[in-house]
Design an enzyme around this catalytic site. Sequence first.
Site, PDB file in Angstrom:
ATOM      1  N   HIS A   9     -32.293 -27.449 -34.259  1.00 41.73           N
ATOM      2  CA  HIS A   9     -32.293 -26.085 -33.428  1.00 41.73           C
ATOM      3  C   HIS A   9     -33.214 -25.472 -32.557  1.00 41.73           C
ATOM      4  O   HIS A   9     -33.751 -24.746 -33.063  1.00 41.73           O
ATOM      5  CB  HIS A   9     -31.066 -25.572 -34.378  1.00 41.73           C
ATOM      6  CG  HIS A   9     -29.986 -24.912 -33.407  1.00 41.73           C
ATOM      7  ND1 HIS A   9     -29.065 -25.524 -31.957  1.00 41.73           N
ATOM      8  CD2 HIS A   9     -29.171 -23.292 -32.396  1.00 41.73           C
ATOM      9  CE1 HIS A   9     -28.884 -24.244 -31.702  1.00 41.73           C
ATOM     10  NE2 HIS A   9     -29.195 -23.473 -32.048  1.00 41.73           N
ATOM     11  N   ASP A  24     -29.907 -31.958 -33.647  1.00 42.37           N
ATOM     12  CA  ASP A  24     -29.033 -30.996 -33.131  1.00 42.37           C
ATOM     13  C   ASP A  24     -27.814 -30.854 -32.703  1.00 42.37           C
ATOM     14  O   ASP A  24     -27.727 -31.251 -31.686  1.00 42.37           O
ATOM     15  CB  ASP A  24     -29.743 -29.575 -31.825  1.00 42.37           C
ATOM     16  CG  ASP A  24     -29.360 -28.301 -32.094  1.00 42.37           C
ATOM     17  OD1 ASP A  24     -28.277 -27.767 -32.918  1.00 42.37           O
ATOM     18  OD2 ASP A  24     -29.283 -27.657 -31.234  1.00 42.37           O
ATOM     19  N   SER A  27     -29.892 -20.938 -28.171  1.00 42.70           N
ATOM     20  CA  SER A  27     -29.364 -20.538 -28.564  1.00 42.70           C
ATOM     21  C   SER A  27     -28.278 -20.118 -27.936  1.00 42.70           C
ATOM     22  O   SER A  27     -28.844 -20.360 -26.169  1.00 42.70           O
ATOM     23  CB  SER A  27     -28.508 -19.985 -30.378  1.00 42.70           C
ATOM     24  OG  SER A  27     -27.427 -20.934 -30.831  1.00 42.70           O
TER      25      SER A  27
END
Length: 504
Positions: free
Chosen positions: A463, A438, A186
């Site tokens: 994710h 995601d 991320s």
Amino acid sequence: MATGFISLLFSLLSLLFFGFSSFAKPIPSFPSSIIQAEKISPSTPNELYHEKFFTQVLDHYTFRPQSYKTFQQRYLINDKYWGGAEKNAPIFLYTGNEGDIEWFAQNTGFMFDIAPHFKPLLVFIEHRFYGKSMPFGGNKEVAYSNSSTLGYLTSTQALADYATLIIDLKKNLSAIDSPVVVFGGSYGGMLAAWFRLKYPHVAIGALASSSPILNFENITSPYSFNNIITQDFRGESENCYKVIKRSWQEIEDTASQPGGLEILRRSFRICRNSISASSLQSWLNTALVYTAMTDYPTPSNFLSPMPAYPVKEMCKAIDDPKTGNNTFAKLYGAASVYYNYSGTATCFDLDDDSDPHGLGGWSWQACTEMIMPTSGSNKDSIFPASEWNYEDRVAFCKAYFGVEPRPNWITTEFGGHDIKRVLKRFTSNIILFNGLRDPWSGGGVLENISSSIVAIIAKQGAHHVDLRFATREDPKWLQDVRKREVSIIGKWLSEYYDDLDPAN
């Protein structure tokens, strides 16, 4: 069930879907980082790593007296499998996200899983202004007090922190020739990719998982994020999609009626303090967004225990014929998959704004350089139709922090436009993983840039699913993703050691 952290999340996310109705609402947090540590067995956190601190400089880029102030930056280290400096064994470095570094270490099982194979030293560095890595004497109130102190919270300062710390650590360990590979997921994945770009002399490669490095400045559509969430649910059930889509107006209509808020309170088991249509909608938004992001193929225990394929389970609850035509009963069943899968919650508190993992610094980052448009919803969206409005962000940031965002800074500093043409000319050795379920994948790199800047795409992936601890239940596609990542990292290391060998 403790709902403070969840309350924080949906209050942050409310802006993504309903805009800036008042300056009182905070900037949305980066959803990828909203993770609670997995339950890890048989190890405990103390067995996974040791906590250490490094004296870090406040400002790497100027030479004013203030710049030379220092703070204690936390990092975690695991040398259980390390082959040692004398063998030039590698160092695997996690570039910390916007939160407590223990959180991320306990959720990046991939690094621990592959350690017996590569024999690396594992290092997880905490991002400045988060966790225990707080400038200005370790006092968060002082560090967060105004824009003059928060001004040192930037991605470039964080990257310089990581470079400075790892160079010093290698020197102290007499491990100058140990190659460094960086990992991140991320925002941490964005930092990992950018670290390889900015510090190629420090890291030989980067695994950047679910890193939306293209989610800036007219590169990625502001509708992409919500479109993917919509497809996740609609792909499971058309009825599920339609029920959720019509629910927002039904909540508002009910709330506007006499006694309507009490109907909503009872329908969704909201604790008896306060309730509004917008807070309830935000609470539901949070469940939908984070369930889509963490639609993992095996059970997980992030914010709350969740089953495998939780989007499918939500739609099963909505499609349950036992609930008839009761939209609220259907939604409550779906929300319970996220908030109450364990069945222990008796009510949900929409007013609890506690922040046990210290995410508050992201509001500053989202008001300065991390301008990532995600709030657009078109007429087919599962969420109410809305437009991304940059001026709303500017107004909030000026009112809240007294600063104006710089929406072009990230692409100026790190690039993004024409990324394939640009990156293949001046960098190498980056893995860019994205799972297409995601919502952040819309801002990711989805095709190979060169033979060594490789995009790994998982149609069923969520994710940074590749960074989770492996389990026996992992599907073959996920096992194959990790095998490919291991193979690529192994190739980087082999090439490095070949170059290091004086005989070559």
